[in-house]
Design an enzyme around this catalytic site. Sequence first.
Site, PDB file in Angstrom:
ATOM      1  N   GLY A   1      67.320 -74.022  -5.544  1.00 46.03           N
ATOM      2  CA  GLY A   1      66.855 -74.820  -4.225  1.00 46.03           C
ATOM      3  C   GLY A   1      66.080 -76.511  -4.627  1.00 46.03           C
ATOM      4  O   GLY A   1      66.592 -76.712  -5.717  1.00 46.03           O
TER       5      GLY A   1
ATOM      6  N   LYS B   1      50.331 -68.414   1.142  1.00 46.04           N
ATOM      7  CA  LYS B   1      50.875 -69.774   1.030  1.00 46.04           C
ATOM      8  C   LYS B   1      49.464 -70.637   0.394  1.00 46.04           C
ATOM      9  O   LYS B   1      49.482 -71.888   0.160  1.00 46.04           O
ATOM     10  CB  LYS B   1      52.078 -70.462   1.970  1.00 46.04           C
ATOM     11  CG  LYS B   1      53.407 -69.750   1.546  1.00 46.04           C
ATOM     12  CD  LYS B   1      54.278 -69.536   0.250  1.00 46.04           C
ATOM     13  CE  LYS B   1      54.136 -71.744  -0.325  1.00 46.04           C
ATOM     14  NZ  LYS B   1      55.120 -71.641  -1.442  1.00 46.04           N
TER      15      LYS B   1
ATOM     16  N   GLY C   1      63.418 -75.706  -6.388  1.00 47.08           N
ATOM     17  CA  GLY C   1      62.720 -75.791  -7.840  1.00 47.08           C
ATOM     18  C   GLY C   1      64.074 -76.455  -8.567  1.00 47.08           C
ATOM     19  O   GLY C   1      63.840 -77.808  -9.521  1.00 47.08           O
TER      20      GLY C   1
ATOM     21  N   ASP D   1      59.893 -62.887 -14.370  1.00 43.25           N
ATOM     22  CA  ASP D   1      59.179 -62.579 -13.346  1.00 43.25           C
ATOM     23  C   ASP D   1      57.703 -63.032 -13.392  1.00 43.25           C
ATOM     24  O   ASP D   1      56.660 -62.422 -14.262  1.00 43.25           O
ATOM     25  CB  ASP D   1      59.279 -60.692 -12.772  1.00 43.25           C
ATOM     26  CG  ASP D   1      59.258 -60.593 -12.047  1.00 43.25           C
ATOM     27  OD1 ASP D   1      58.361 -60.964 -11.474  1.00 43.25           O
ATOM     28  OD2 ASP D   1      59.418 -59.253 -11.802  1.00 43.25           O
TER      29      ASP D   1
ATOM     30  N   TYR E   1      52.069 -63.768   4.658  1.00 43.47           N
ATOM     31  CA  TYR E   1      52.855 -65.021   3.867  1.00 43.47           C
ATOM     32  C   TYR E   1      51.953 -66.472   4.228  1.00 43.47           C
ATOM     33  O   TYR E   1      51.615 -66.527   3.039  1.00 43.47           O
ATOM     34  CB  TYR E   1      54.545 -64.888   4.677  1.00 43.47           C
ATOM     35  CG  TYR E   1      54.697 -66.654   4.152  1.00 43.47           C
ATOM     36  CD1 TYR E   1      55.531 -66.225   2.777  1.00 43.47           C
ATOM     37  CD2 TYR E   1      55.282 -67.612   4.913  1.00 43.47           C
ATOM     38  CE1 TYR E   1      56.270 -68.151   2.866  1.00 43.47           C
ATOM     39  CE2 TYR E   1      55.965 -68.537   3.999  1.00 43.47           C
ATOM     40  CZ  TYR E   1      56.055 -68.647   2.891  1.00 43.47           C
ATOM     41  OH  TYR E   1      56.743 -69.926   2.775  1.00 43.47           O
TER      42      TYR E   1
ATOM     43  N   LYS F   1      64.393 -65.333 -12.011  1.00 40.36           N
ATOM     44  CA  LYS F   1      64.694 -64.411 -11.646  1.00 40.36           C
ATOM     45  C   LYS F   1      66.505 -63.944 -12.104  1.00 40.36           C
ATOM     46  O   LYS F   1      66.639 -62.866 -12.511  1.00 40.36           O
ATOM     47  CB  LYS F   1      63.998 -62.999 -10.787  1.00 40.36           C
ATOM     48  CG  LYS F   1      62.533 -63.456 -10.776  1.00 40.36           C
ATOM     49  CD  LYS F   1      62.082 -61.743 -10.393  1.00 40.36           C
ATOM     50  CE  LYS F   1      62.433 -61.942  -8.865  1.00 40.36           C
ATOM     51  NZ  LYS F   1      62.624 -60.878  -8.164  1.00 40.36           N
TER      52      LYS F   1
ATOM     53  N   GLY G   1      60.952 -70.999 -10.247  1.00 42.93           N
ATOM     54  CA  GLY G   1      61.969 -71.024  -9.298  1.00 42.93           C
ATOM     55  C   GLY G   1      62.677 -71.930  -8.958  1.00 42.93           C
ATOM     56  O   GLY G   1      63.266 -72.602  -8.418  1.00 42.93           O
TER      57      GLY G   1
END
Length: 297
Positions: free
Chosen positions: A38, A192, A40, A93, A188, A59, A34
Amino acid sequence: VKKNYAFVLKSIKKDKTLKPVSKLLKDKTFIIGGGTRGIGFDIAKKLAMKGANVTILGKTQSKHPKLEGTIYSSAEQICNLVKRPAVLGIPCDLRVPKQMDHVINETKDVFGSIDGVVLNASALCLNNTLNQTEKEVELMSSVNINGTYLFGQKCLQHMHKHKGHMLVISPPLDMLYNDDWWVNHFYYSMSKFNMSMMAKYWNKEFPNIAVNTLWPRTTINTAPVQNILGGKEMVDISRTTDIMGDAARHILMSDPMKCNGKNFIDDEVLASMDKDVEQYRVNPDINEKDLMPDFFC
Protein backbone atom coordinates in the site's frame (compact mmCIF):
# COMPACT_ATOMS: atom_id res chain seq x y z
CA VAL A 1 -21.68 6.69 -0.04
CA LYS A 2 -20.53 8.69 -3.07
CA LYS A 3 -24.01 10.14 -3.65
CA ASN A 4 -23.61 12.19 -0.44
CA TYR A 5 -20.69 14.19 -1.89
CA ALA A 6 -20.22 16.67 -4.72
CA PHE A 7 -17.17 18.04 -6.54
CA VAL A 8 -16.17 21.71 -6.67
CA LEU A 9 -13.12 23.23 -8.32
CA LYS A 10 -10.57 24.56 -5.82
CA SER A 11 -7.60 26.84 -6.41
CA ILE A 12 -4.58 26.58 -4.15
CA LYS A 13 -1.49 28.67 -3.63
CA LYS A 14 1.56 26.62 -4.58
CA ASP A 15 3.74 25.73 -1.61
CA LYS A 16 7.22 26.93 -2.55
CA THR A 17 8.79 25.34 0.54
CA LEU A 18 8.50 21.99 -1.27
CA LYS A 19 11.43 22.92 -3.53
CA PRO A 20 13.92 20.03 -3.30
CA VAL A 21 17.29 20.54 -1.62
CA SER A 22 18.92 18.17 -4.12
CA LYS A 23 17.92 15.93 -7.02
CA LEU A 24 18.84 12.70 -5.23
CA LEU A 25 18.69 11.18 -1.75
CA LYS A 26 22.00 9.32 -1.93
CA ASP A 27 23.41 8.43 1.52
CA LYS A 28 20.10 9.34 3.21
CA THR A 29 18.30 6.69 5.25
CA PHE A 30 14.57 6.49 5.98
CA ILE A 31 12.45 4.16 8.10
CA ILE A 32 8.92 3.48 6.83
CA GLY A 33 6.24 2.05 9.12
CA GLY A 34 3.62 -0.17 7.50
CA GLY A 35 5.91 -0.66 4.50
CA THR A 36 4.88 -4.13 3.39
CA ARG A 37 2.20 -2.92 0.97
CA GLY A 38 0.00 0.00 0.00
CA ILE A 39 0.99 3.57 0.79
CA GLY A 40 4.02 2.68 2.93
CA PHE A 41 5.44 0.38 0.26
CA ASP A 42 4.99 3.02 -2.43
CA ILE A 43 6.72 5.67 -0.32
CA ALA A 44 9.64 3.30 0.29
CA LYS A 45 9.87 2.52 -3.42
CA LYS A 46 9.86 6.17 -4.48
CA LEU A 47 12.58 7.06 -1.93
CA ALA A 48 14.79 4.14 -3.00
CA MET A 49 14.37 5.17 -6.64
CA LYS A 50 15.87 8.53 -5.67
CA GLY A 51 18.92 6.85 -4.13
CA ALA A 52 17.89 6.56 -0.49
CA ASN A 53 18.45 3.62 1.83
CA VAL A 54 15.19 2.44 3.34
CA THR A 55 14.08 0.20 6.18
CA ILE A 56 10.52 -1.01 5.91
CA LEU A 57 8.73 -2.57 8.85
CA GLY A 58 5.57 -4.61 9.04
CA LYS A 59 4.03 -7.68 10.63
CA THR A 60 3.45 -9.97 7.64
CA GLN A 61 6.22 -12.58 7.52
CA SER A 62 4.43 -15.31 5.55
CA LYS A 63 1.90 -15.30 2.72
CA HIS A 64 -1.58 -14.08 3.67
CA PRO A 65 -4.72 -15.16 1.75
CA LYS A 66 -6.06 -11.60 1.41
CA LEU A 67 -2.95 -9.40 1.70
CA GLU A 68 -0.26 -8.86 -0.90
CA GLY A 69 3.38 -9.58 -0.11
CA THR A 70 5.46 -10.09 3.02
CA ILE A 71 7.95 -7.77 4.67
CA TYR A 72 10.73 -9.79 3.03
CA SER A 73 9.27 -10.04 -0.48
CA SER A 74 8.45 -6.32 -0.49
CA ALA A 75 12.04 -5.39 0.40
CA GLU A 76 13.35 -7.77 -2.27
CA GLN A 77 10.98 -6.30 -4.86
CA ILE A 78 12.29 -2.76 -4.33
CA CYS A 79 15.92 -3.93 -4.27
CA ASN A 80 15.39 -5.67 -7.63
CA LEU A 81 13.76 -2.52 -9.01
CA VAL A 82 16.62 -0.19 -8.07
CA LYS A 83 19.30 -2.87 -8.66
CA ARG A 84 21.06 -2.40 -5.33
CA PRO A 85 20.65 -3.63 -1.72
CA ALA A 86 18.79 -0.47 -0.76
CA VAL A 87 16.04 -1.87 1.44
CA LEU A 88 15.91 -3.75 4.73
CA GLY A 89 12.68 -5.55 5.56
CA ILE A 90 12.36 -6.04 9.31
CA PRO A 91 9.38 -7.63 11.10
CA CYS A 92 8.00 -5.26 13.72
CA ASP A 93 4.83 -5.07 15.77
CA LEU A 94 4.36 -1.52 17.09
CA ARG A 95 2.87 -3.01 20.25
CA VAL A 96 6.29 -4.46 21.16
CA PRO A 97 8.90 -1.83 22.14
CA LYS A 98 11.82 -4.28 21.91
CA GLN A 99 11.00 -4.89 18.26
CA MET A 100 11.07 -1.12 17.64
CA ASP A 101 14.53 -0.95 19.24
CA HIS A 102 15.70 -3.77 16.97
CA VAL A 103 14.51 -1.88 13.87
CA ILE A 104 16.41 1.25 14.85
CA ASN A 105 19.60 -0.59 15.89
CA GLU A 106 19.64 -2.74 12.75
CA THR A 107 19.05 0.30 10.52
CA LYS A 108 21.96 2.16 12.10
CA ASP A 109 24.23 -0.89 11.94
CA VAL A 110 23.56 -1.43 8.23
CA PHE A 111 23.10 2.10 6.90
CA GLY A 112 24.87 4.22 9.54
CA SER A 113 22.22 6.84 10.32
CA ILE A 114 18.54 7.74 10.36
CA ASP A 115 17.63 10.84 8.35
CA GLY A 116 13.86 10.47 8.22
CA VAL A 117 10.92 8.40 9.35
CA VAL A 118 7.41 7.89 7.97
CA LEU A 119 4.85 6.98 10.64
CA ASN A 120 2.33 5.19 8.46
CA ALA A 121 1.30 2.02 10.31
CA SER A 122 -2.30 2.12 11.56
CA ALA A 123 -5.10 -0.17 12.65
CA LEU A 124 -8.49 0.51 11.08
CA CYS A 125 -11.62 -0.79 12.85
CA LEU A 126 -14.66 1.18 11.73
CA ASN A 127 -17.56 1.04 14.16
CA ASN A 128 -19.83 3.48 15.93
CA THR A 129 -19.63 3.86 19.70
CA LEU A 130 -22.16 1.18 20.64
CA ASN A 131 -20.64 -1.42 18.30
CA GLN A 132 -16.93 -0.79 18.88
CA THR A 133 -15.48 -3.78 20.73
CA GLU A 134 -12.93 -3.68 23.54
CA LYS A 135 -10.53 -5.65 21.34
CA GLU A 136 -10.81 -3.05 18.56
CA VAL A 137 -10.30 -0.15 20.99
CA GLU A 138 -7.23 -1.87 22.44
CA LEU A 139 -5.77 -2.50 18.98
CA MET A 140 -6.24 1.07 17.74
CA SER A 141 -4.93 2.49 21.03
CA SER A 142 -1.88 0.22 20.95
CA VAL A 143 -0.95 0.86 17.32
CA ASN A 144 -2.27 4.27 16.26
CA ILE A 145 -1.63 6.11 19.53
CA ASN A 146 0.87 4.26 21.73
CA GLY A 147 2.81 2.62 18.89
CA THR A 148 3.08 5.80 16.84
CA TYR A 149 4.18 7.80 19.87
CA LEU A 150 6.77 5.30 21.11
CA PHE A 151 8.28 4.59 17.70
CA GLY A 152 8.35 8.30 16.89
CA GLN A 153 10.00 8.99 20.25
CA LYS A 154 12.64 6.32 19.69
CA CYS A 155 13.46 7.65 16.21
CA LEU A 156 13.66 11.23 17.48
CA GLN A 157 16.18 10.17 20.11
CA HIS A 158 18.55 9.27 17.25
CA MET A 159 17.62 12.14 14.91
CA HIS A 160 17.17 15.31 16.94
CA LYS A 161 20.81 16.49 16.89
CA HIS A 162 20.90 16.85 13.10
CA LYS A 163 18.43 17.98 10.43
CA GLY A 164 15.83 15.46 9.36
CA HIS A 165 12.26 14.72 8.38
CA MET A 166 9.33 13.00 10.05
CA LEU A 167 6.16 12.45 8.03
CA VAL A 168 2.96 11.26 9.72
CA ILE A 169 0.20 9.73 7.58
CA SER A 170 -2.74 11.33 9.37
CA PRO A 171 -5.47 13.89 8.63
CA PRO A 172 -5.09 17.66 8.70
CA LEU A 173 -6.25 19.13 11.97
CA ASP A 174 -8.92 21.29 10.36
CA MET A 175 -10.85 18.11 9.53
CA LEU A 176 -11.58 18.04 13.25
CA TYR A 177 -14.67 20.12 12.46
CA ASN A 178 -16.07 17.74 9.82
CA ASP A 179 -18.79 15.67 11.50
CA ASP A 180 -18.50 12.94 8.85
CA TRP A 181 -15.12 12.17 10.36
CA TRP A 182 -16.61 11.37 13.75
CA VAL A 183 -20.18 10.18 13.98
CA ASN A 184 -19.81 6.67 12.54
CA HIS A 185 -16.28 5.73 13.65
CA PHE A 186 -15.48 7.91 16.62
CA TYR A 187 -12.62 5.95 18.16
CA TYR A 188 -10.75 5.39 14.89
CA SER A 189 -10.94 9.10 14.10
CA MET A 190 -9.84 10.02 17.62
CA SER A 191 -6.80 7.75 17.28
CA LYS A 192 -5.81 9.30 13.94
CA PHE A 193 -6.11 12.85 15.28
CA ASN A 194 -3.81 11.82 18.12
CA MET A 195 -1.22 11.17 15.41
CA SER A 196 -1.83 14.62 13.92
CA MET A 197 -1.38 16.23 17.33
CA MET A 198 1.94 14.42 17.78
CA ALA A 199 3.11 15.89 14.48
CA LYS A 200 2.03 19.42 15.39
CA TYR A 201 3.84 19.56 18.70
CA TRP A 202 6.87 17.45 17.86
CA ASN A 203 7.51 19.99 15.13
CA LYS A 204 7.69 22.69 17.80
CA GLU A 205 9.64 20.57 20.30
CA PHE A 206 12.38 19.53 17.86
CA PRO A 207 13.58 22.52 15.82
CA ASN A 208 15.98 20.44 13.68
CA ILE A 209 13.28 17.99 12.57
CA ALA A 210 10.61 18.89 10.03
CA VAL A 211 7.44 17.15 11.17
CA ASN A 212 4.56 17.23 8.69
CA THR A 213 1.40 15.23 8.02
CA LEU A 214 0.16 13.88 4.69
CA TRP A 215 -3.37 12.75 3.83
CA PRO A 216 -5.08 11.73 0.57
CA ARG A 217 -7.81 13.78 -1.09
CA THR A 218 -9.55 10.66 -2.37
CA THR A 219 -9.72 7.02 -1.38
CA ILE A 220 -6.55 5.13 -2.33
CA ASN A 221 -6.38 1.64 -3.81
CA THR A 222 -5.15 -0.12 -0.66
CA ALA A 223 -6.07 -3.33 1.15
CA PRO A 224 -8.59 -1.59 3.48
CA VAL A 225 -10.41 -0.08 0.49
CA GLN A 226 -10.39 -3.43 -1.31
CA ASN A 227 -11.37 -5.59 1.66
CA ILE A 228 -13.30 -3.35 4.08
CA LEU A 229 -14.60 -0.13 2.58
CA GLY A 230 -16.17 -1.04 -0.73
CA GLY A 231 -14.37 -3.60 -2.87
CA LYS A 232 -13.98 -3.21 -6.64
CA GLU A 233 -16.63 -0.49 -6.92
CA MET A 234 -14.74 1.72 -4.45
CA VAL A 235 -11.36 0.89 -6.01
CA ASP A 236 -12.67 2.03 -9.39
CA ILE A 237 -13.29 5.57 -8.08
CA SER A 238 -10.00 5.79 -6.18
CA ARG A 239 -6.45 6.88 -6.95
CA THR A 240 -3.39 4.65 -6.95
CA THR A 241 -0.86 4.56 -4.11
CA ASP A 242 1.58 6.34 -6.43
CA ILE A 243 0.07 9.72 -5.60
CA MET A 244 0.91 9.29 -1.91
CA GLY A 245 4.37 7.92 -2.72
CA ASP A 246 5.19 10.83 -5.01
CA ALA A 247 3.77 13.41 -2.59
CA ALA A 248 5.75 11.96 0.32
CA ARG A 249 8.93 11.91 -1.75
CA HIS A 250 8.59 15.61 -2.56
CA ILE A 251 8.05 16.47 1.11
CA LEU A 252 11.02 14.37 2.25
CA MET A 253 13.32 15.93 -0.36
CA SER A 254 12.54 19.47 0.78
CA ASP A 255 14.54 21.67 3.15
CA PRO A 256 13.47 20.68 6.70
CA MET A 257 14.21 24.17 7.93
CA LYS A 258 11.63 25.62 5.53
CA CYS A 259 9.07 22.87 4.96
CA ASN A 260 7.75 21.94 8.39
CA GLY A 261 4.67 22.06 10.60
CA LYS A 262 2.32 21.58 7.67
CA ASN A 263 -0.76 19.41 7.05
CA PHE A 264 -0.38 18.35 3.42
CA ILE A 265 -2.98 16.88 1.07
CA ASP A 266 -1.50 14.63 -1.61
CA ASP A 267 -2.79 16.32 -4.77
CA GLU A 268 -1.94 19.79 -3.44
CA VAL A 269 1.68 18.68 -3.04
CA LEU A 270 1.75 17.42 -6.63
CA ALA A 271 0.02 20.55 -7.94
CA SER A 272 2.62 22.68 -6.15
CA MET A 273 5.28 20.75 -8.06
CA ASP A 274 3.44 21.23 -11.40
CA LYS A 275 2.57 17.55 -11.71
CA ASP A 276 -0.55 16.25 -13.47
CA VAL A 277 -2.76 14.72 -10.76
CA GLU A 278 -5.07 13.07 -13.29
CA GLN A 279 -2.45 10.41 -14.00
CA TYR A 280 -3.16 8.75 -10.63
CA ARG A 281 -6.70 7.52 -11.27
CA VAL A 282 -7.13 3.75 -10.98
CA ASN A 283 -9.64 3.90 -13.82
CA PRO A 284 -8.55 6.52 -16.37
CA ASP A 285 -12.09 6.61 -17.78
CA ILE A 286 -13.48 7.97 -14.48
CA ASN A 287 -13.79 11.75 -14.30
CA GLU A 288 -11.85 13.50 -11.54
CA LYS A 289 -15.08 14.88 -10.09
CA ASP A 290 -16.39 11.32 -9.66
CA LEU A 291 -13.55 10.17 -7.41
CA MET A 292 -14.43 9.20 -3.83
CA PRO A 293 -13.37 11.68 -1.10
CA ASP A 294 -11.25 10.00 1.56
CA PHE A 295 -12.04 9.73 5.24
CA PHE A 296 -9.83 6.73 5.94
CA CYS A 297 -6.30 5.55 5.29
